[in-house]
Motif scaffolding. Structure first.
Motif, PDB file in Angstrom:
ATOM      1  N   ILE A 193      -0.343   3.236   6.573  1.00  0.00           N
ATOM      2  CA  ILE A 193       0.015   3.873   5.359  1.00  0.00           C
ATOM      3  C   ILE A 193      -1.367   4.982   4.833  1.00  0.00           C
ATOM      4  CG2 ILE A 193       0.474   3.653   2.886  1.00  0.00           C
ATOM      5  CD1 ILE A 193       2.759   3.150   4.792  1.00  0.00           C
ATOM      6  N   PRO A 194      -1.412   5.953   4.673  1.00  0.00           N
ATOM      7  CA  PRO A 194      -2.727   6.582   4.448  1.00  0.00           C
ATOM      8  C   PRO A 194      -3.292   6.589   2.929  1.00  0.00           C
ATOM      9  CG  PRO A 194      -0.877   8.233   4.088  1.00  0.00           C
ATOM     10  CD  PRO A 194      -0.361   6.883   4.387  1.00  0.00           C
ATOM     11  N   LYS A 195      -4.495   7.084   2.680  1.00  0.00           N
ATOM     12  CA  LYS A 195      -5.197   6.858   1.279  1.00  0.00           C
ATOM     13  C   LYS A 195      -4.407   7.870   0.268  1.00  0.00           C
ATOM     14  CE  LYS A 195      -9.422   6.593  -0.841  1.00  0.00           C
ATOM     15  NZ  LYS A 195      -9.521   5.154  -1.279  1.00  0.00           N
TER      16      LYS A 195
ATOM     17  N   PHE B 270      -7.173   0.708  -0.549  1.00  0.00           N
ATOM     18  CA  PHE B 270      -7.176   0.231  -1.999  1.00  0.00           C
ATOM     19  C   PHE B 270      -8.415   0.815  -2.793  1.00  0.00           C
ATOM     20  CE2 PHE B 270      -5.006  -2.519   0.662  1.00  0.00           C
ATOM     21  CZ  PHE B 270      -3.887  -3.366  -0.172  1.00  0.00           C
ATOM     22  N   SER B 271      -8.123   1.066  -3.936  1.00  0.00           N
ATOM     23  CA  SER B 271      -9.215   1.059  -5.070  1.00  0.00           C
ATOM     24  C   SER B 271      -9.236  -0.118  -5.845  1.00  0.00           C
ATOM     25  CB  SER B 271      -8.835   2.384  -5.766  1.00  0.00           C
ATOM     26  OG  SER B 271      -7.848   2.078  -6.517  1.00  0.00           O
ATOM     27  N   LEU B 272     -10.487  -0.275  -6.608  1.00  0.00           N
ATOM     28  CA  LEU B 272     -10.539  -1.425  -7.633  1.00  0.00           C
ATOM     29  C   LEU B 272     -10.331  -1.038  -8.970  1.00  0.00           C
ATOM     30  CD1 LEU B 272     -13.814  -2.671  -6.144  1.00  0.00           C
ATOM     31  CD2 LEU B 272     -11.744  -3.326  -5.463  1.00  0.00           C
TER      32      LEU B 272
ATOM     33  N   HIS C 126       1.586   5.171  -3.932  1.00  0.00           N
ATOM     34  CA  HIS C 126       1.988   4.021  -2.875  1.00  0.00           C
ATOM     35  C   HIS C 126       2.717   3.019  -3.186  1.00  0.00           C
ATOM     36  CE1 HIS C 126      -2.382   5.618  -1.709  1.00  0.00           C
ATOM     37  NE2 HIS C 126      -2.126   5.266  -0.461  1.00  0.00           N
ATOM     38  N   GLN C 127       2.798   2.359  -4.394  1.00  0.00           N
ATOM     39  CA  GLN C 127       3.760   1.571  -4.760  1.00  0.00           C
ATOM     40  C   GLN C 127       5.176   2.344  -4.658  1.00  0.00           C
ATOM     41  OE1 GLN C 127       2.818   0.065  -8.567  1.00  0.00           O
ATOM     42  NE2 GLN C 127       0.708   0.526  -8.462  1.00  0.00           N
TER      43      GLN C 127
END
Length: 798
Positions: A263-265, A291-293, A305-306
């Motif tokens: 899966i890409p960013k 992932f980001s914070l 993404h979800q």
């Protein structure tokens, strides 16, 4: 299963969601995890773990082999005083990788090896332009597959090609085809990115980059998207899918070949998401980099993404998830305690673990796993169209029913009757027809010279089955306060018994039940005077198939429509239309490829199936939709050639003539039910089609009042929610192509289909042609399917 579901599936609060099965992959792991380390990873929240097959010792041994081979070759050339041109002698032998030793691997048969997902060495380079490196890589892959298979691994992930040029991918595909023979019982999973997004490439260096330079080349495709506006970098969105298509085509759509999709960013456009959705996905891999914070410092994914994950998890065989480089780290696992310490920890450690509500020596619960479990709990619950039984029907091929030649079983009727939406719409259509009959004071067929006081509407349900439509007609009559005389016709002698029982127990003998083929029925006899045969005011049938006419509704209605009163008599349904769309469906194509061994007609059968894991290849553009109407049937037919033929030839029955159609000299009495369409679909992006998806819509009742919305049912994907939401009575139909048809970007697919008929049978013929624009006004043909025909499995009506 996720924990957010009730215990009682019959309760209103019961909500079920697809479960997440989460694995861990660490690119720095060069040894297979020990029993204790494996347990540590599971204790941190993961369900499974990947493992390398070989280690660094083997890696170095291969490098040394390559270098020593080059030295020997140089020495051999020098000793003979050969020139540079003579150095490239193709007959010189290539190095042979020796068999594995116990120093080359830490993977051994064990009680938990079946729970480990073997991961082939990422440093091999099957695509290398250096024939020595590519040959060594192929040998290494085969050694690893054979050994993993011996150890008990049933799934092996292989890193995909690092480049998408044709030569390299063909070489890679050939190696995978050979690997399938080596690992005769294992599933091979090719790890590929959704597209070549910068920054998410494989981190491991290949033999080519270590020893000879990778020699990679970039794609020049026009299907690109800008990923870095500042640098003007452009990425070919479909190049990786092209590579996958080449690999699985060379491997003949093997049922043991799958995709692990990285899966890409930046989530790409819907077309590419849908394309990968149709492929055999085994894993979705999510690197720590995507992932980001959030504000609290915890990992999170974007809404895009979800949505993508939620969509892919709706598959019947939904993919597993692999988190990459999110811990626990390889270093921390090196310090894992021994089994003795785990089973018998010191009192101090045991006491501390109890206070912290954890196992002794267990690592903390992984925050990335924790977040994925959060997403699992917050997926949309299964809808009314995603019951376990309906999910089980995803892409499962069924032969179309032949209700005229076959008598259905009670269980089959029961399945059809489980759809309240269809019968609600039918009841609404009958009620609307009765209300307008009164409103416009239409005549009723119960009034004859012999029965001038008649007030009843004469209604018949033809093909009554076990009586669901009969019950709905009675309800519509009661709700509209309409007196009726109701006839129920059924040719199935077994269903006839059931109708008689219902008539006594539920309908108070208010229905006249007749066992007959509707086409041979003499017509309704008046209750006031049984000697008088009259006409029908309303005829109700549910003869529709997945393509509208594929269960011979036109032919059946031809045989009974002579009893409909003219000009005011009503047929419910009033009309139905067939619709087509070209689709990619690798799973069904693979299924049919296996079936054709035992059934040579498998690719000539229009299959009924709940199409799900598919990709629509056409786009909606002006004048050309994604779904297009093929043809239409309207009832009653005002002038029937079949009726005219019967009258002219003095024949009471018209279903016995034999022949091959009117063009071959037969009577042609059913030619008015033949149809032909030629449709053009526009495809902006390149792709492949495996067949045509067929759907239908039906106007059950068309109001006499202008502008009033008709009562309709539809299984068209873009119309079903508006016209008959959650209707499950009909699955789509699939017209397969014997060979997948690849097409370039900016092409047009020309679909031709015929509904063919003779005096006794109905069948379909179809073909697809591909045209590409090479100039503003110039189009060339670049591909075509063969002509397919279902004549050998035609529907029989005579």
């Amino acid at each position: 299963m996720s924990s957010n579901r009730g215990f009682n599936p019959e309760s209103e609060s019961f909500e079920q969601r697809p479960p997440f099965y989460i694995g861990q992959h660490d690119v720095q792991r060069h040894e297979s995890p020990t029993d204790n380390q494996y347990g540590q990873i599971l204790d941190s929240g993961f369900n499974f773990v990947t493992t390398p097959i070989t280690n660094e010792h083997f890696h170095q041994r291969v490098i040394d082999l390559y270098k020593s081979h080059l030295q020997e070759r140089e020495q051999w050339v020098t000793e003979r005083g050969l020139t540079d041109a003579q150095k490239a002698n193709p007959s010189l032998p290539l190095p042979t990788v020796p068999t594995l030793t116990d120093d080359d691997t830490s993977l051994f048969p064990s009680s938990y090896v079946g729970s480990l997902i073997a991961y082939a060495s990422p440093w091999i380079d099957l695509c290398s332009a250096d024939p020595i490196i590519s040959d060594i890589s192929r040998q290494v892959l085969n050694l690893e597959l054979a050994y993993a298979n011996f150890c008990g691994s049933r799934t092996i992930i292989i890193p995909g090609p690092r480049q998408d040029d044709g030569r390299a991918v063909a070489q890679y595909a050939r190696a995978i085809q050979e690997a399938q023979e080596v690992g005769g019982r294992v599933n091979l999973v090719i790890h590929l990115p959704m597209y070549r997004e910068p920054g998410l490439e494989e981190e491991a260096e290949t033999l080519s980059s270590l020893l000879a330079g990778d020699g990679s080349s970039s794609s020049n495709s026009k299907e690109t998207v800008k990923t870095d506006a500042a640098k003007g970098t452009e990425i070919d969105l479909f190049s990786t899918w092209d590579s996958w298509h080449t690999i699985r085509t060379v491997c003949k759509y093997s049922g043991r070949l799958f995709v692990a999709l990285r899966i890409p960013k930046r989530v790409p456009e819907k077309d590419l998401q849908e394309r990968w959705f149709s492929e055999p996905l085994h894993y979705l891999t999510l690197d720590k980099k995507i992932f980001s914070l959030n504000k609290a410092g915890h990992p999170s994914l974007t809404r895009h993404h979800q949505d993508l994950i939620n969509r892919y998890m709706r598959l019947k065989n939904h993919p597993w998830l692999i988190l990459i480089n999110v811990g626990p780290s390889t270093e921390s696992l090196v310090e894992a305690p021994s089994k003795m310490e785990v089973d018998f920890p010191p009192l101090s450690e045991a006491s501390k673990a109890v206070k912290e509500n954890r196992k002794p020596y267990a690592p903390p619960y992984n925050e990335y796993v924790d977040y994925m479990k959060y997403l699992e709990r917050h997926q949309p619950p299964y809808s009314a169209m995603e019951t376990p039984s309906l999910v089980s029907f995803q892409d499962w091929l069924q032969s179309p029913l032949q209700p005229l030649s076959d008598n259905l079983e009670s269980a089959t009727y029961e399945v059809f009757e489980g759809d309240p939406v269809k019968y609600d719409q039918y009841e609404k259509a009958v009620a609307e027809a009765m209300l307008e009959w009164k409103k416009y004071n239409r005549p009723v067929s119960s009034v004859t010279p012999e029965t001038p006081d008649g007030k009843d509407l004469i209604v018949a349900v033809a093909g009554a089955g076990r009586g669901p439509l009969v019950a709905r007609v009675l309800r519509a009559a009661a709700s509209t306060n309409t007196p009726i005389q109701l006839w129920a016709l059924e040719k199935n002698q077994n269903a006839y018994v059931y109708l008689l029982r219902r008539n006594k127990r539920e309908w108070n003998n208010s229905v006249t039940v007749i066992k007959t083929d509707m086409r041979e029925w003499e017509g309704p006899r008046l209750a006031a005077n049984p000697n008088i045969i009259t006409k029908l005011d309303i005829l109700v049938t549910e003869l529709l198939g997945s393509f509208g006419d594929n269960e011979l509704s036109p032919e059946c209605l031809d045989g009974i429509q002579r009893h409909i009163a003219r000009p005011h008599g009503i047929s419910i349904p009033y009309s139905y239309t067939a619709h087509l769309s070209p689709i990619a469906h690798p799973r069904i194509f693979a299924d049919l490829s296996n079936r054709v061994v035992s059934d040579p007609n498998a690719f000539d059968i229009p299959w009924v199936t709940r199409l799900f894991q598919l990709a629509y290849v056409a786009q909606k553009v002006p004048k050309h939709g994604r779904f297009q109407q093929a043809w239409e049937f309207v009832h009653p037919v005002e002038v029937s050639r079949a009726d005219d033929f019967s009258a002219q030839n003095g024949r009471a029955r018209k279903y016995v003539t034999h022949g091959s159609g009117s063009m071959y000299g037969s009577s042609g009495i059913n030619e008015h039910n033949a149809r032909h369409c030629h449709l053009t679909f526009v495809c902006p992006t390149r792709g492949v089609i495996h067949g045509l998806a067929g759907y239908f819509e039906s106007v059950l009742y068309k109001h006499q009042e202008e502008g009033k919305t008709p009562v309709e049912i539809s299984i068209l994907p873009d119309q079903i929610d508006r016209k008959s939401k959650d209707m499950i009575s009909w699955f789509p139909i699939f017209f397969p192509l014997r060979q997948p048809l690849y097409f370039p970007q900016d092409t047009e697919l020309e679909v031709s289909m015929w509904r063919q008929t003779d005096d006794t049978r109905v069948w379909y013929e179809w073909m697809v042609e591909v045209y590409a624009w090479v100039g503003p006004k110039t189009r060339i043909k670049v591909g075509a399917s063969e002509m397919h025909s279902s004549r050998k499995v035609a529907c029989i009506f005579g």
